[in-house]
Design a protein around this motif. Structure first.
Motif, PDB file in Angstrom:
ATOM      1  N   ALA A  21       0.858  -1.185   0.000  1.00 32.33           N
ATOM      2  CA  ALA A  21       0.000   0.000   0.000  1.00 32.33           C
ATOM      3  C   ALA A  21       0.894   1.234   0.000  1.00 32.33           C
ATOM      4  CB  ALA A  21      -0.912   0.006   1.218  1.00 32.33           C
ATOM      5  N   PHE A  22       0.431   2.299  -0.658  1.00 32.17           N
ATOM      6  CA  PHE A  22       1.223   3.534  -0.645  1.00 32.17           C
ATOM      7  C   PHE A  22       0.313   4.739  -0.798  1.00 32.17           C
ATOM      8  CE2 PHE A  22       0.754   3.004  -5.156  1.00 32.17           C
ATOM      9  CZ  PHE A  22       0.977   4.236  -5.760  1.00 32.17           C
ATOM     10  N   GLY A  23       0.822   5.892  -0.379  1.00 31.19           N
ATOM     11  CA  GLY A  23       0.041   7.115  -0.486  1.00 31.19           C
ATOM     12  C   GLY A  23       0.893   8.330  -0.222  1.00 31.19           C
ATOM     13  N   SER A  24       0.326   9.505  -0.486  1.00 30.96           N
ATOM     14  CA  SER A  24       1.067  10.757  -0.316  1.00 30.96           C
ATOM     15  C   SER A  24       0.100  11.893  -0.039  1.00 30.96           C
ATOM     16  CB  SER A  24       1.893  11.063  -1.577  1.00 30.96           C
ATOM     17  OG  SER A  24       1.056  11.261  -2.691  1.00 30.96           O
ATOM     18  N   LEU A  35       4.297   2.276   1.899  1.00 31.43           N
ATOM     19  CA  LEU A  35       5.273   3.247   1.411  1.00 31.43           C
ATOM     20  C   LEU A  35       4.678   4.654   1.453  1.00 31.43           C
ATOM     21  CD1 LEU A  35       6.599   1.357  -1.760  1.00 31.43           C
ATOM     22  CD2 LEU A  35       7.631   1.432   0.520  1.00 31.43           C
ATOM     23  N   TRP A  36       5.367   5.547   2.146  1.00 32.98           N
ATOM     24  CA  TRP A  36       5.017   6.969   2.100  1.00 32.98           C
ATOM     25  C   TRP A  36       5.604   7.556   0.818  1.00 32.98           C
ATOM     26  CZ3 TRP A  36       1.725   9.621   4.974  1.00 32.98           C
ATOM     27  CH2 TRP A  36       1.488   9.306   6.316  1.00 32.98           C
ATOM     28  N   GLY A  37       4.765   8.234   0.029  1.00 34.59           N
ATOM     29  CA  GLY A  37       5.216   8.799  -1.239  1.00 34.59           C
ATOM     30  C   GLY A  37       5.607  10.254  -1.205  1.00 34.59           C
ATOM     31  N   GLY A  38       5.693  10.838  -0.004  1.00 38.81           N
ATOM     32  CA  GLY A  38       6.086  12.234   0.120  1.00 38.81           C
ATOM     33  C   GLY A  38       4.952  13.131   0.559  1.00 38.81           C
ATOM     34  N   SER A  77       4.546   7.126  -7.648  1.00 41.40           N
ATOM     35  CA  SER A  77       4.739   8.557  -7.447  1.00 41.40           C
ATOM     36  C   SER A  77       3.543   9.175  -6.739  1.00 41.40           C
ATOM     37  CB  SER A  77       4.980   9.260  -8.796  1.00 41.40           C
ATOM     38  OG  SER A  77       3.901   9.041  -9.686  1.00 41.40           O
ATOM     39  N   GLY A  78       3.708  10.424  -6.322  1.00 39.86           N
ATOM     40  CA  GLY A  78       2.640  11.127  -5.610  1.00 39.86           C
ATOM     41  C   GLY A  78       2.559  12.577  -6.028  1.00 39.86           C
ATOM     42  N   ASP A  79       2.389  13.484  -5.042  1.00 46.37           N
ATOM     43  CA  ASP A  79       2.537  14.937  -5.215  1.00 46.37           C
ATOM     44  C   ASP A  79       1.338  15.671  -5.802  1.00 46.37           C
ATOM     45  OD1 ASP A  79       4.060  17.492  -5.439  1.00 46.37           O
ATOM     46  OD2 ASP A  79       3.982  17.061  -7.576  1.00 46.37           O
ATOM     47  N   ARG A  80       0.615  15.070  -6.758  1.00 46.48           N
ATOM     48  CA  ARG A  80      -0.276  15.835  -7.612  1.00 46.48           C
ATOM     49  C   ARG A  80      -1.687  16.041  -7.061  1.00 46.48           C
ATOM     50  NH1 ARG A  80      -0.097  16.460 -12.508  1.00 46.48           N
ATOM     51  NH2 ARG A  80      -1.251  18.309 -11.835  1.00 46.48           N
ATOM     52  N   HIS A  81      -2.043  15.408  -5.978  1.00 49.09           N
ATOM     53  CA  HIS A  81      -3.400  15.486  -5.422  1.00 49.09           C
ATOM     54  C   HIS A  81      -4.435  14.866  -6.349  1.00 49.09           C
ATOM     55  CE1 HIS A  81      -1.837  18.099  -2.230  1.00 49.09           C
ATOM     56  NE2 HIS A  81      -1.157  18.678  -3.189  1.00 49.09           N
ATOM     57  N   ILE A  82      -3.969  14.039  -7.258  1.00 55.31           N
ATOM     58  CA  ILE A  82      -4.810  13.205  -8.107  1.00 55.31           C
ATOM     59  C   ILE A  82      -4.150  11.833  -8.187  1.00 55.31           C
ATOM     60  CG2 ILE A  82      -5.760  15.061  -9.549  1.00 55.31           C
ATOM     61  CD1 ILE A  82      -3.671  14.270 -11.694  1.00 55.31           C
ATOM     62  N   GLU A 140      11.714   0.556 -25.457  1.00 52.31           N
ATOM     63  CA  GLU A 140      12.429  -0.433 -26.260  1.00 52.31           C
ATOM     64  C   GLU A 140      13.326  -1.292 -25.374  1.00 52.31           C
ATOM     65  OE1 GLU A 140      15.386  -0.581 -30.184  1.00 52.31           O
ATOM     66  OE2 GLU A 140      14.551   1.321 -29.477  1.00 52.31           O
ATOM     67  N   GLU A 141      13.316  -2.579 -25.616  1.00 49.56           N
ATOM     68  CA  GLU A 141      14.104  -3.588 -24.906  1.00 49.56           C
ATOM     69  C   GLU A 141      13.486  -4.023 -23.585  1.00 49.56           C
ATOM     70  OE1 GLU A 141      18.351  -3.025 -24.710  1.00 49.56           O
ATOM     71  OE2 GLU A 141      18.368  -1.828 -26.544  1.00 49.56           O
ATOM     72  N   LEU A 142      12.395  -3.398 -23.148  1.00 42.66           N
ATOM     73  CA  LEU A 142      11.694  -3.883 -21.973  1.00 42.66           C
ATOM     74  C   LEU A 142      10.564  -4.790 -22.438  1.00 42.66           C
ATOM     75  CD1 LEU A 142      11.374  -0.811 -19.567  1.00 42.66           C
ATOM     76  CD2 LEU A 142      13.254  -2.438 -19.837  1.00 42.66           C
ATOM     77  N   ASP A 143      10.450  -5.971 -21.832  1.00 43.85           N
ATOM     78  CA  ASP A 143       9.421  -6.921 -22.249  1.00 43.85           C
ATOM     79  C   ASP A 143       8.151  -6.798 -21.418  1.00 43.85           C
ATOM     80  OD1 ASP A 143      10.394  -7.916 -19.895  1.00 43.85           O
ATOM     81  OD2 ASP A 143      11.134  -9.814 -20.730  1.00 43.85           O
ATOM     82  N   TYR A 144       7.930  -5.619 -20.879  1.00 51.41           N
ATOM     83  CA  TYR A 144       6.727  -5.318 -20.104  1.00 51.41           C
ATOM     84  C   TYR A 144       6.475  -3.818 -20.225  1.00 51.41           C
ATOM     85  CZ  TYR A 144      10.283  -3.722 -16.846  1.00 51.41           C
ATOM     86  OH  TYR A 144      11.354  -3.072 -16.288  1.00 51.41           O
ATOM     87  N   PRO A 145       5.261  -3.352 -20.003  1.00 48.00           N
ATOM     88  CA  PRO A 145       4.998  -1.908 -20.062  1.00 48.00           C
ATOM     89  C   PRO A 145       5.516  -1.226 -18.806  1.00 48.00           C
ATOM     90  CG  PRO A 145       2.995  -3.075 -19.465  1.00 48.00           C
ATOM     91  CD  PRO A 145       4.017  -4.138 -19.788  1.00 48.00           C
ATOM     92  N   LEU A 146       6.121  -0.047 -18.973  1.00 47.96           N
ATOM     93  CA  LEU A 146       6.587   0.727 -17.822  1.00 47.96           C
ATOM     94  C   LEU A 146       5.419   1.564 -17.309  1.00 47.96           C
ATOM     95  CD1 LEU A 146       8.966   1.562 -16.003  1.00 47.96           C
ATOM     96  CD2 LEU A 146       9.388   3.438 -17.622  1.00 47.96           C
ATOM     97  N   VAL A 147       4.988   1.276 -16.086  1.00 51.13           N
ATOM     98  CA  VAL A 147       3.844   1.959 -15.485  1.00 51.13           C
ATOM     99  C   VAL A 147       4.308   2.889 -14.375  1.00 51.13           C
ATOM    100  CG1 VAL A 147       1.694   1.679 -14.186  1.00 51.13           C
ATOM    101  CG2 VAL A 147       2.252   0.091 -16.040  1.00 51.13           C
ATOM    102  N   ASP A 148       3.810   4.105 -14.396  1.00 52.89           N
ATOM    103  CA  ASP A 148       3.992   5.074 -13.318  1.00 52.89           C
ATOM    104  C   ASP A 148       2.634   5.213 -12.636  1.00 52.89           C
ATOM    105  OD1 ASP A 148       4.455   7.218 -11.627  1.00 52.89           O
ATOM    106  OD2 ASP A 148       5.282   8.534 -13.162  1.00 52.89           O
ATOM    107  N   PHE A 149       2.507   4.654 -11.447  1.00 53.01           N
ATOM    108  CA  PHE A 149       1.254   4.655 -10.690  1.00 53.01           C
ATOM    109  C   PHE A 149       1.323   5.812  -9.701  1.00 53.01           C
ATOM    110  CE2 PHE A 149      -1.533   1.715  -7.773  1.00 53.01           C
ATOM    111  CZ  PHE A 149      -2.479   2.714  -7.662  1.00 53.01           C
ATOM    112  N   THR A 150       0.530   6.847  -9.952  1.00 53.67           N
ATOM    113  CA  THR A 150       0.482   8.023  -9.089  1.00 53.67           C
ATOM    114  C   THR A 150      -0.686   7.908  -8.121  1.00 53.67           C
ATOM    115  OG1 THR A 150       1.386   9.413 -10.851  1.00 53.67           O
ATOM    116  CG2 THR A 150       0.283  10.538  -9.037  1.00 53.67           C
ATOM    117  N   SER A 151      -0.422   8.066  -6.832  1.00 59.98           N
ATOM    118  CA  SER A 151      -1.485   8.024  -5.829  1.00 59.98           C
ATOM    119  C   SER A 151      -1.364   9.221  -4.903  1.00 59.98           C
ATOM    120  CB  SER A 151      -1.414   6.729  -5.011  1.00 59.98           C
ATOM    121  OG  SER A 151      -2.490   6.666  -4.096  1.00 59.98           O
ATOM    122  N   SER A 152      -2.426  10.061  -4.874  1.00 63.87           N
ATOM    123  CA  SER A 152      -2.391  11.304  -4.108  1.00 63.87           C
ATOM    124  C   SER A 152      -3.789  11.924  -4.164  1.00 63.87           C
ATOM    125  CB  SER A 152      -1.356  12.239  -4.741  1.00 63.87           C
ATOM    126  OG  SER A 152      -1.359  13.512  -4.194  1.00 63.87           O
TER     127      SER A 152
END
Length: 346
Positions: free
Chosen positions: A40-43, A66-69, A260-265, A274-286
């Protein structure tokens, strides 16, 4: 050992963006138990406001939080005041319940660093660092007490699998932001500046290149992929984004997930590298105590699904048998707001 997910429902819920369905008490009690490891994580958490999400987080029985800031809002050069604000948060009754049951790591952002949007020129960053480490009960002989910056890495093992959490410091070394003259946009890209600084980059490269973990979770207080909104983001330093992507390619670290966090959304951003065999995801929670409730839209070419602008925390639920990670945004009452299932290499 947790019970391995046996139901096929997650397949049909590959993406359930914008879901407003209420989660029943039984679903809440059993959802985490169907997975092998839960983070679990949040900011964005005001220490002096109502904090309604801790009970929801506790219901999910996470293996790690995890505290996200912006873990508190201090914005002060008075270190006694900063320490007092940390103590208010630390004594919060529901947060105390989490401390007693769950390992906790975290990074900071500007408001617990001490000054809005501050970077390497913040006058009290050394003092602030020690108070941050006190909040997390970091031992006096820990390397973080002596070095500059609060970056840190730790491995967590469960059922023969390893999840490595890499906590980045996007404040201590960050170059000054370049103000934008464009209406509605706060900052402009700086192609020569840095976010992590030389020493942290060297450490970060070493951590990824030598990682043998099955999953590598990278925690950044500010968004990495979303860069068009003009507020704080890795996109304000394009060379740093490029450097990160190259590192992901050359390090061969498995299954990297960005938080990631910060955005209040809250939102999911996804980019194919390229060369990664999976999608790179940035999960923002805020955010956890206050959010951008009047959000009316902003561009993000990498967005998957919809923006959630209510109070929210994030969950990563790992199924080691299938290599899947269920990513969920949840709100007050543990209401499921949105989820996204990503298949990683086993």
């Amino acid at each position: 050992m947790k019970v391995i997910l046996s139901l096929l429902i997650s397949f049909f819920l590959f993406i359930s963006c914008g879901s407003n369905a209420e989660t029943t008490k039984n679903e809440i009690e059993t959802s985490a138990e169907n997975y092998d490891y839960v983070i679990a994580f949040g900011s964005c958490n005001r220490q002096d406001e109502s904090q309604p999400l801790w009970n929801a987080i506790l219901q999910e029985k996470p293996d790690l939080f995890l505290w996200g800031g912006d873990n508190i809002y201090a914005d002060t050069d008075d270190m006694d005041e900063l320490e007092a604000d940390y103590q208010i948060q630390k004594k919060q009754p529901d947060y105390q319940k989490l401390i007693k049951t769950t390992p906790i790591l975290g990074t900071w952002d500007d408001h617990d660093y001490g000054k809005n949007d501050a970077g390497r020129n913040w006058e009290y960053k050394e003092e602030s660092q020690q108070l941050f480490l006190d909040f997390f009960d970091v031992a006096e002989d820990d390397p973080r007490r002596e070095r500059e910056g609060i970056y840190h890495a730790k491995n967590f093992q469960e059922d023969g699998k390893t999840i490595k959490v890499i906590v980045l410091d996007t404040r201590y070394f960050r170059s000054e932001l370049q103000k934008s003259k464009e209406k509605g946009k706060r900052y402009e890209p700086d192609y020569s500046g840095t976010i992590l600084g030389t020493k942290q980059w060297e450490w970060f490269e070493n951590e990824l290149k030598n990682s043998t973990a099955d999953y590598n979770v990278i925690l950044s207080s500010i968004q990495i992929l979303s860069a068009e909104h003009g507020f704080e983001t890795w996109g304000n330093f394009p060379s740093e984004v490029e450097k990160l992507e190259k590192l992901l390619q050359t390090s061969k670290a498995k299954n990297v997930i960005l938080l990631s966090g910060d955005r209040h959304i809250s939102e999911f951003s996804e980019k194919n590298i390229e060369e990664l065999d999976y999608p790179l995801v940035d999960f923002t929670s805020s955010g956890m105590t206050h959010s951008y409730s009047n959000f009316s839209g902003e561009p993000n070419q990498y967005r998957v699904g919809e923006v959630v602008s209510d109070l929210s925390y994030g969950l990563l639920k790992f199924d080691f048998n299938t290599g899947e990670a269920m990513m969920q945004m949840r709100g007050v009452g543990n209401k499921l707001q949105q989820e996204y299932l990503v298949k990683y290499k086993e």
